[in-house]
Design an enzyme around this catalytic site. Sequence first.
Site, PDB file in Angstrom:
ATOM      1  N   SER A 157       0.831  -1.211   0.000  1.00 50.04           N
ATOM      2  CA  SER A 157       0.000   0.000   0.000  1.00 50.04           C
ATOM      3  C   SER A 157       0.863   1.258   0.000  1.00 50.04           C
ATOM      4  CB  SER A 157      -0.880   0.000   1.254  1.00 50.04           C
ATOM      5  OG  SER A 157      -1.456   1.274   1.450  1.00 50.04           O
ATOM      6  N   TYR A 214      -2.003   6.128  -4.533  1.00 54.15           N
ATOM      7  CA  TYR A 214      -3.116   7.065  -4.643  1.00 54.15           C
ATOM      8  C   TYR A 214      -2.569   8.282  -5.370  1.00 54.15           C
ATOM      9  CZ  TYR A 214      -5.871   4.542  -1.116  1.00 54.15           C
ATOM     10  OH  TYR A 214      -6.595   3.609  -0.428  1.00 54.15           O
ATOM     11  N   THR A 225      -5.196   3.206  -7.233  1.00 52.92           N
ATOM     12  CA  THR A 225      -6.536   3.031  -6.654  1.00 52.92           C
ATOM     13  C   THR A 225      -7.358   4.280  -6.934  1.00 52.92           C
ATOM     14  OG1 THR A 225      -5.736   1.540  -4.946  1.00 52.92           O
ATOM     15  CG2 THR A 225      -7.800   2.688  -4.485  1.00 52.92           C
ATOM     16  N   LYS A 234      -7.391   0.065  -9.766  1.00 51.47           N
ATOM     17  CA  LYS A 234      -8.157  -0.679  -8.749  1.00 51.47           C
ATOM     18  C   LYS A 234      -9.359   0.149  -8.323  1.00 51.47           C
ATOM     19  CE  LYS A 234      -7.634  -2.619  -4.067  1.00 51.47           C
ATOM     20  NZ  LYS A 234      -8.213  -1.651  -3.133  1.00 51.47           N
ATOM     21  N   HIS A 259     -13.456  -1.619  -2.604  1.00 56.65           N
ATOM     22  CA  HIS A 259     -12.630  -1.256  -1.454  1.00 56.65           C
ATOM     23  C   HIS A 259     -13.072  -2.038  -0.206  1.00 56.65           C
ATOM     24  CE1 HIS A 259      -9.534   2.050  -1.119  1.00 56.65           C
ATOM     25  NE2 HIS A 259      -9.558   1.666   0.146  1.00 56.65           N
ATOM     26  N   GLY A 261     -14.551  -9.686   0.134  1.00 55.06           N
ATOM     27  CA  GLY A 261     -15.292 -10.748   0.811  1.00 55.06           C
ATOM     28  C   GLY A 261     -14.828 -12.166   0.528  1.00 55.06           C
ATOM     29  N   ILE A 262     -13.680 -12.325  -0.104  1.00 56.77           N
ATOM     30  CA  ILE A 262     -13.223 -13.695  -0.405  1.00 56.77           C
ATOM     31  C   ILE A 262     -12.673 -14.332   0.864  1.00 56.77           C
ATOM     32  CG2 ILE A 262     -11.482 -15.028  -1.662  1.00 56.77           C
ATOM     33  CD1 ILE A 262     -12.074 -13.247  -4.046  1.00 56.77           C
ATOM     34  N   ARG A 300      -8.796  -8.294   4.304  1.00 56.37           N
ATOM     35  CA  ARG A 300      -8.843  -8.421   5.769  1.00 56.37           C
ATOM     36  C   ARG A 300      -8.304  -9.753   6.303  1.00 56.37           C
ATOM     37  NH1 ARG A 300     -13.484  -5.824   4.114  1.00 56.37           N
ATOM     38  NH2 ARG A 300     -14.050  -3.834   5.084  1.00 56.37           N
TER      39      ARG A 300
HETATM   40  C1  FNR Z   1      -7.886  -1.541   2.701  1.00 57.53           C
HETATM   41  N1  FNR Z   1      -7.941  -1.356   1.327  1.00 57.53           N
HETATM   42  C2  FNR Z   1      -7.016  -0.521   0.725  1.00 57.53           C
HETATM   43  N2  FNR Z   1      -7.003  -0.383  -0.630  1.00 57.53           N
HETATM   44  C3  FNR Z   1      -6.063   0.375  -1.240  1.00 57.53           C
HETATM   45  O1  FNR Z   1      -6.054   0.475  -2.465  1.00 57.53           O
HETATM   46  N3  FNR Z   1      -5.111   1.034  -0.491  1.00 57.53           N
HETATM   47  C4  FNR Z   1      -5.070   0.958   0.869  1.00 57.53           C
HETATM   48  O2  FNR Z   1      -4.187   1.536   1.523  1.00 57.53           O
HETATM   49  C5  FNR Z   1      -6.068   0.181   1.519  1.00 57.53           C
HETATM   50  N4  FNR Z   1      -6.088   0.065   2.889  1.00 57.53           N
HETATM   51  C6  FNR Z   1      -6.959  -0.807   3.488  1.00 57.53           C
HETATM   52  C7  FNR Z   1      -6.898  -1.004   4.871  1.00 57.53           C
HETATM   53  C8  FNR Z   1      -7.729  -1.942   5.471  1.00 57.53           C
HETATM   54  C9  FNR Z   1      -7.653  -2.161   6.961  1.00 57.53           C
HETATM   55  C10 FNR Z   1      -8.624  -2.701   4.689  1.00 57.53           C
HETATM   56  C11 FNR Z   1      -9.503  -3.755   5.313  1.00 57.53           C
HETATM   57  C12 FNR Z   1      -8.707  -2.489   3.329  1.00 57.53           C
HETATM   58  C13 FNR Z   1      -8.883  -2.150   0.485  1.00 57.53           C
HETATM   59  C14 FNR Z   1      -8.251  -3.497   0.117  1.00 57.53           C
HETATM   60  O3  FNR Z   1      -7.188  -3.322  -0.800  1.00 57.53           O
HETATM   61  C15 FNR Z   1      -9.257  -4.443  -0.566  1.00 57.53           C
HETATM   62  O4  FNR Z   1      -9.856  -3.792  -1.657  1.00 57.53           O
HETATM   63  C16 FNR Z   1     -10.344  -4.963   0.375  1.00 57.53           C
HETATM   64  O5  FNR Z   1      -9.857  -5.126   1.691  1.00 57.53           O
HETATM   65  C17 FNR Z   1     -10.871  -6.301  -0.158  1.00 57.53           C
HETATM   66  O6  FNR Z   1     -11.912  -6.770   0.611  1.00 57.53           O
HETATM   67  P1  FNR Z   1     -11.749  -7.868   1.790  1.00 57.53           P
HETATM   68  O7  FNR Z   1     -10.911  -9.018   1.253  1.00 57.53           O
HETATM   69  O8  FNR Z   1     -11.080  -7.164   2.937  1.00 57.53           O
HETATM   70  O9  FNR Z   1     -13.148  -8.253   2.093  1.00 57.53           O
END
Ligand code: FNR
Length: 365
Positions: free
Chosen positions: A112, A136, A162, A238, A262, A295-296, A317
Site C-alpha cells: 500500500s 493514490y 486506486t 483498482k 474497497h 469478501g473472499i 482483511r
Molecule cells: C484496505 N484497502 C485498501 N485499498 C487500497 O487500495 N489502499 C489501501 O491503503 C487500503 N487500505 C486498506 C486497509 C484496510 C484495513 C482494509 C480492510 C482495506 C482495500 C483493500 O485493498 C481491498 O480492496 C479490500 O480489503 C478487499 O476486501 P476484503 O478481502 O477485505 O473483504
Amino acid sequence: MNAQPLPPPLCAQDYADLARERLDAATWAWLESGGADEITVRTNRDAYAGVRLRSRVLRPLAGAHTRLDLDGHALAHPILIAPMAWHGLVHPDAEQATALAAAATGTPFIVSAQSGTPVETLAALPGPPHLWFQLYAQTRREDTLALARRAVDAGARALVLTVDAPVNGVRNAEQRSGFHPPSHIRSVHLDGLSPAKARPTLPGGSPLFDSGLLDAAPTWDDVAWLRAQLPGTRLWLKGILDPDDARAAIGHGIDGLIVSNHGGRCLDTLPATLDALPGVAQAVDGRVPILMDGGIRRGTDILKALALGAQGVLIGRPVLHALAAGGAPAAAHLIQVLRGELEVAMTLTGCRTLADIGPDVLWDR
Ligand code: FNR
C-alpha cells in the site's frame, strides 16, 4: 473469567475469530469496518453464498495445477495480497511479516501507498517477495510520479492506481470506536509529499465541496498523464465496477483492472464485486486481465470469481487477521489454506487447470 483458548485455525474465519480476540476494539473497528451501514460489506459476502456450484464427476484430473500467466507474471496460484495500510497496527513485524509470508507462498504482495515499511526494505527480504505497489494520486502530479518511480526502482513489478477513494467513506463504526493510529504508525512513503489541504470554509460552506479538497481529485487526464510518464511499467487500476469505466481504462492504455469496492469501506450500498464482475468482464472482452476482491474467505469464493471472469483474486482483511493471530507463519498458512480449498473446489467441479473454470461450474449459470 476463564475463556477457553480458541482451537488451531483451519480456515479464514478461524483467523478472524483469533484476531478479534487479540486486537483492541478500536483497531478491530479500523480493520473490519465498512462504510455507513456496512451493507456492501455484507453484500460482498452474501453474493458468494448465493451462487451454487455444479459438481462434475469422473473427469480426468491427473496433472492438475493452479499455475497461470498473469500479464506476463508466472504465478503458482491466482491469489494476491490486497494493498492495506499500516500492518504494524496488528503485528510488530508489520509489512515485513506479510512480505515474508508472500515470498514463502509465491504470492504477489501489493504494498500500500500507506505502508508503514519502506518498499525498499520489503524488496530486500529473502525470497525475494514478488512486490507490486499501490498508489493514490497525490495533490501534485510530480509527487505521484516520484512515488511510482521510487516503487519501480525498488523492484515493484507492477503499479496499481486506486481510483475509488478520492475521499474517505463514511466509516461510522470506526468513528464510534475512537480509532486513531498511534504516533509510531505512519505512511512512510508519503513523508515529504504535499498533502491535500482544505481551505477554511465560510459559515454555511461545505467542508468537502467548498474547501478545495476535490480540486486535486484525480481524473482521466491524470491517468493519461501517468500512463505517458511510465511507458515501460505495468499499470493497473483498482476500484472499477462500471463497464463504461472499464472501457475507458482500456482506452487509456491500462494493463489490467481490479474489480473492487474497497472491501465495502467507501461508498455503502454499492453492489457486491461478484455481481459487478460479469459486466466488467463482458466490456473488457479479454483485452486486459481482471482481478477482483471483496469478501473472499473460501476457496469456493475464488472459484466463483474465476468462473465469472477474473483471472485472480486479492485477499484483504483475512491477511491482517492471520497476521494479528500469528505473524508471518500464520499469514503464510492462511494463503495455503485458501489455495488448498481452491484445489479441492477445482477437483470436485472437475477442473484440472484454471483455464477449465468457466460459467459451467455454476449451477444457475
Ligand atoms: C484496505 N484497502 C485498501 N485499498 C487500497 O487500495 N489502499 C489501501 O491503503 C487500503 N487500505 C486498506 C486497509 C484496510 C484495513 C482494509 C480492510 C482495506 C482495500 C483493500 O485493498 C481491498 O480492496 C479490500 O480489503 C478487499 O476486501 P476484503 O478481502 O477485505 O473483504
